[in-house]
Scaffold this motif. Structure first.
Motif, PDB file in Angstrom:
ATOM      1  N   ASP A   1       0.818  -1.216   0.000  1.00  9.56           N
ATOM      2  CA  ASP A   1       0.000   0.000   0.000  1.00  9.56           C
ATOM      3  C   ASP A   1       0.853   1.268   0.000  1.00  9.56           C
ATOM      4  N   ALA A   2       2.098   1.157   0.493  1.00  7.67           N
ATOM      5  CA  ALA A   2       2.952   2.350   0.598  1.00  7.67           C
ATOM      6  C   ALA A   2       3.715   2.654  -0.692  1.00  7.67           C
ATOM      7  N   CYS A   3       3.817   1.679  -1.586  1.00  8.57           N
ATOM      8  CA  CYS A   3       4.651   1.881  -2.786  1.00  8.57           C
ATOM      9  C   CYS A   3       4.038   2.941  -3.703  1.00  8.57           C
ATOM     10  N   PRO A   4       4.747   4.043  -3.926  1.00 10.76           N
ATOM     11  CA  PRO A   4       4.191   5.113  -4.743  1.00 10.76           C
ATOM     12  C   PRO A   4       4.094   4.761  -6.230  1.00 10.76           C
ATOM     13  N   ALA A   5       4.827   3.726  -6.645  1.00 11.32           N
ATOM     14  CA  ALA A   5       4.828   3.345  -8.063  1.00 11.32           C
ATOM     15  C   ALA A   5       3.827   2.221  -8.347  1.00 11.32           C
ATOM     16  N   MET A   6       3.133   1.774  -7.308  1.00  9.70           N
ATOM     17  CA  MET A   6       2.231   0.622  -7.415  1.00  9.70           C
ATOM     18  C   MET A   6       2.954  -0.558  -8.088  1.00  9.70           C
ATOM     19  N   ALA A   7       4.184  -0.760  -7.663  1.00  9.44           N
ATOM     20  CA  ALA A   7       5.030  -1.783  -8.282  1.00  9.44           C
ATOM     21  C   ALA A   7       4.956  -3.126  -7.569  1.00  9.44           C
ATOM     22  N   LEU A   8       4.234  -3.185  -6.451  1.00  7.54           N
ATOM     23  CA  LEU A   8       4.175  -4.438  -5.687  1.00  7.54           C
ATOM     24  C   LEU A   8       2.803  -5.077  -5.844  1.00  7.54           C
ATOM     25  N   TYR A   9       2.794  -6.371  -6.182  1.00  4.37           N
ATOM     26  CA  TYR A   9       1.535  -7.063  -6.483  1.00  4.37           C
ATOM     27  C   TYR A   9       0.850  -7.634  -5.244  1.00  4.37           C
ATOM     28  N   GLY A  10       1.571  -7.696  -4.092  1.00  2.00           N
ATOM     29  CA  GLY A  10       0.969  -8.273  -2.878  1.00  2.00           C
ATOM     30  C   GLY A  10       1.087  -9.788  -2.824  1.00  2.00           C
ATOM     31  N   THR A  11       1.985 -10.363  -3.622  1.00  4.21           N
ATOM     32  CA  THR A  11       2.131 -11.825  -3.673  1.00  4.21           C
ATOM     33  C   THR A  11       2.821 -12.359  -2.420  1.00  4.21           C
ATOM     34  N   LEU A  12       2.224 -13.398  -1.839  1.00  2.04           N
ATOM     35  CA  LEU A  12       2.839 -14.075  -0.697  1.00  2.04           C
ATOM     36  C   LEU A  12       3.858 -15.073  -1.250  1.00  2.04           C
ATOM     37  N   TRP A  13       5.127 -14.823  -0.943  1.00  2.00           N
ATOM     38  CA  TRP A  13       6.216 -15.620  -1.510  1.00  2.00           C
ATOM     39  C   TRP A  13       6.255 -17.033  -0.964  1.00  2.00           C
ATOM     40  N   LYS A  14       6.613 -17.955  -1.821  1.00  2.00           N
ATOM     41  CA  LYS A  14       7.126 -19.249  -1.366  1.00  2.00           C
ATOM     42  C   LYS A  14       8.238 -19.619  -2.336  1.00  2.00           C
ATOM     43  N   GLU A  15       9.096 -20.521  -1.920  1.00  2.00           N
ATOM     44  CA  GLU A  15      10.270 -20.840  -2.720  1.00  2.00           C
ATOM     45  C   GLU A  15       9.885 -21.188  -4.150  1.00  2.00           C
ATOM     46  N   GLY A  16      10.604 -20.603  -5.084  1.00  3.73           N
ATOM     47  CA  GLY A  16      10.367 -20.923  -6.490  1.00  3.73           C
ATOM     48  C   GLY A  16       9.535 -19.894  -7.222  1.00  3.73           C
ATOM     49  N   ILE A  17       8.839 -19.011  -6.481  1.00  2.48           N
ATOM     50  CA  ILE A  17       8.029 -17.981  -7.152  1.00  2.48           C
ATOM     51  C   ILE A  17       8.961 -16.978  -7.833  1.00  2.48           C
ATOM     52  N   PRO A  18       8.797 -16.747  -9.125  1.00  4.11           N
ATOM     53  CA  PRO A  18       9.687 -15.787  -9.795  1.00  4.11           C
ATOM     54  C   PRO A  18       9.456 -14.359  -9.298  1.00  4.11           C
ATOM     55  N   ARG A  19      10.525 -13.593  -9.295  1.00  4.74           N
ATOM     56  CA  ARG A  19      10.463 -12.211  -8.809  1.00  4.74           C
ATOM     57  C   ARG A  19       9.405 -11.396  -9.545  1.00  4.74           C
ATOM     58  N   GLU A  20       9.210 -11.726 -10.830  1.00  6.12           N
ATOM     59  CA  GLU A  20       8.245 -10.980 -11.654  1.00  6.12           C
ATOM     60  C   GLU A  20       6.829 -11.059 -11.087  1.00  6.12           C
ATOM     61  N   GLU A  21       6.545 -12.075 -10.295  1.00 11.80           N
ATOM     62  CA  GLU A  21       5.199 -12.205  -9.711  1.00 11.80           C
ATOM     63  C   GLU A  21       5.052 -11.403  -8.415  1.00 11.80           C
ATOM     64  N   ILE A  22       6.156 -10.839  -7.940  1.00 10.11           N
ATOM     65  CA  ILE A  22       6.130 -10.070  -6.685  1.00 10.11           C
ATOM     66  C   ILE A  22       6.283  -8.573  -6.959  1.00 10.11           C
ATOM     67  N   VAL A  23       7.248  -8.246  -7.808  1.00  8.22           N
ATOM     68  CA  VAL A  23       7.584  -6.843  -8.066  1.00  8.22           C
ATOM     69  C   VAL A  23       7.580  -6.562  -9.553  1.00  8.22           C
ATOM     70  N   ASP A  24       7.007  -5.433  -9.921  1.00  8.22           N
ATOM     71  CA  ASP A  24       7.146  -4.934 -11.285  1.00  8.22           C
ATOM     72  C   ASP A  24       8.424  -4.093 -11.296  1.00  8.22           C
TER      73      ASP A  24
END
Ligand code: SF4
Ligand code: SF4
Length: 229
Positions: free
Chosen positions: A168-191
């Motif tokens: 909610d704090a990211c001014p670029a709306m670059a964070l998708y809110g994905t709950l990480w687990k091992e193997g999740i590619p970075r692209e699914e977490i951060v733009d």
């Protein structure tokens, strides 16, 4: 004291806040398969400097970011030289690096992967390594080696839970809110592109990849501070 204990003690004396060890055999690329053990080095950032980040990065933060990267590179170089003196192969992954051949925003080997495998933390919804000790207020270094190491217990799940403060704090709306687990590619977490584009607003402050807001707001970093006071 055996060699691994000596190594850990020295790395801490050289300035590391945390040190972890990992077995990366299954995930190192072919060209690094002869050095499959990871030594992860964590340097805690200055709370005073991080606390000054409110709605934009500060000049002091940029300077600090570079100074800490320099310290990491110095510690990992000293680690490599010691390992070579002991007869092992070793390679320091630069603290901050993008290699064009590997795609934009990629380094030789991901520090965060080595650190989660070493059990030092998990990947937060901000895409950063979050440690229990210092939250995401850290910078990372990695040394790869063929010295056989006793390794930590990998962390494979996020401990962010339902928190979305950084998202909610990211001014670029670059964070998708994905709950990480091992193997999740970075692209699914951060733009990463949106984050980087946002940084172009701050060319007058300095060159850098992060504005720091999603690090400053994380309660894991603030929690440790309040305990210390
Ligand atoms: S560094 Fe700044 S722009 Fe990038 S994801 Fe974090 S809060 Fe958003
Ligand atoms: S602010 Fe919340 S969601 Fe973001 S990294 Fe920290 S704990 Fe995770």
């Amino acid at each position: 004291m055996d060699k691994q204990e000596i190594l850990e003690k020295k790395i801490k004396e050289w300035g590391a806040s945390l040190v972890g060890f990992s077995n990366l055999e299954e995930i190192v690329p072919e060209n690094l398969s002869d050095i499959p053990y990871g030594i992860s080095i964590v340097i805690k950032l200055s709370d005073r400097i991080v606390d000054e980040i409110t709605d934009k990065p500060t000049h002091t933060y940029y300077h600090h970011y570079r100074a800490v990267n320099n310290l990491i590179d110095l510690i990992t170089l000293r680690t490599v030289l010691l390992l070579e003196e002991w007869g092992y192969k070793a390679l320091a992954v630069p603290a901050s690096q993008s290699i064009a051949d590997l795609g934009e925003y990629r380094g030789l080997f991901p520090h965060k992967t080595a650190a989660t495998r070493a059990g030092l933390g998990w990947i937060g919804k901000n895409g950063l390594l979050v440690t229990e000790e210092y939250g995401p207020r850290v910078r990372l270094g990695t040394v790869l080696t063929n010295m056989p190491l006793r390794t930590g217990t990998p962390i494979t799940q996020s401990r962010c839970g339902s928190c979305r403060i950084c998202v909610d704090a990211c001014p670029a709306m670059a964070l998708y809110g994905t709950l990480w687990k091992e193997g999740i590619p970075r692209e699914e977490i951060v733009d990463a592109k949106a984050c980087s584009e946002y940084m172009k607003n701050f060319k007058h402050i300095g060159r850098g990849h992060v504005c720091g807001i999603c690090m400053e707001v994380c309660p894991y970093g603030k929690r440790k501070k309040s305990v210390d006071r």
